[in-house]
Design a protein around this motif. Structure first.
Motif, PDB file in Angstrom:
ATOM      1  N   TYR A 153       0.834  -1.211   0.000  1.00 58.75           N
ATOM      2  CA  TYR A 153       0.000   0.000   0.000  1.00 58.75           C
ATOM      3  C   TYR A 153       0.866   1.258   0.000  1.00 58.75           C
ATOM      4  N   ILE A 154       1.943   1.258   0.761  1.00 60.97           N
ATOM      5  CA  ILE A 154       2.857   2.407   0.771  1.00 60.97           C
ATOM      6  C   ILE A 154       3.509   2.577  -0.598  1.00 60.97           C
ATOM      7  N   ALA A 155       3.932   1.471  -1.200  1.00 60.85           N
ATOM      8  CA  ALA A 155       4.553   1.544  -2.525  1.00 60.85           C
ATOM      9  C   ALA A 155       3.553   2.051  -3.566  1.00 60.85           C
ATOM     10  N   TYR A 156       2.312   1.608  -3.481  1.00 61.35           N
ATOM     11  CA  TYR A 156       1.299   2.065  -4.430  1.00 61.35           C
ATOM     12  C   TYR A 156       0.999   3.557  -4.230  1.00 61.35           C
ATOM     13  N   GLY A 157       0.904   3.975  -2.978  1.00 62.83           N
ATOM     14  CA  GLY A 157       0.643   5.386  -2.697  1.00 62.83           C
ATOM     15  C   GLY A 157       1.781   6.285  -3.163  1.00 62.83           C
ATOM     16  N   THR A 158       3.000   5.819  -3.024  1.00 67.00           N
ATOM     17  CA  THR A 158       4.142   6.594  -3.494  1.00 67.00           C
ATOM     18  C   THR A 158       4.170   6.638  -5.016  1.00 67.00           C
ATOM     19  N   TRP A 159       3.894   5.517  -5.642  1.00 66.29           N
ATOM     20  CA  TRP A 159       3.885   5.460  -7.105  1.00 66.29           C
ATOM     21  C   TRP A 159       2.803   6.368  -7.682  1.00 66.29           C
TER      22      TRP A 159
END
Length: 111
Positions: A91-97
């Motif tokens: 979820y953090i990686a998706y939000g950053t992307w």
């Protein structure tokens, strides 16, 4: 005594104290963080392993798959231990992307 490093003293006009501070000085900008590809791959793997473990626990619980008694407890614990950190970091990686505010690549641990 001569300076061995080859440095010379600054003259009276060479000091920077009398010059105004520049707001766009690139020396003080932080470097962009690197994308932790290995950590993202591990997070996706853990999330998928957790989903697989939950499905296996459900199949054992509904007796669609026969095996040892009480196997669904072990699969449920394994699924919880792998799904939660995997889904969180994914979820953090998706939000950053996606560029959401408050998300950064620095929030994902790097290996």
């Amino acid at each position: 005594m001569r300076n061995r490093a080859g440095y010379t003293r600054l003259g009276a006009n060479d000091y920077y104290d009398d010059q105004p501070y520049e707001e766009d000085d690139r020396r003080f900008e932080p470097l962009p963080p690197d994308v932790p590809y290995a950590s993202i791959a591990l997070a996706i793997f853990l999330m998928c392993l957790g989903i697989f473990s939950f499905v296996a626990a459900w199949l054992h619980f509904t007796q669609q798959v026969l095996g040892k008694a009480q196997a669904e407890i072990g699969f449920t614990i394994l699924g919880a231990m792998t799904f939660m950190p995997g889904a969180f970091h994914t979820y953090i990686a998706y939000g950053t992307w996606r560029g959401w505010d408050g998300f950064s690549w620095d929030q994902i641990p790097q290996w």
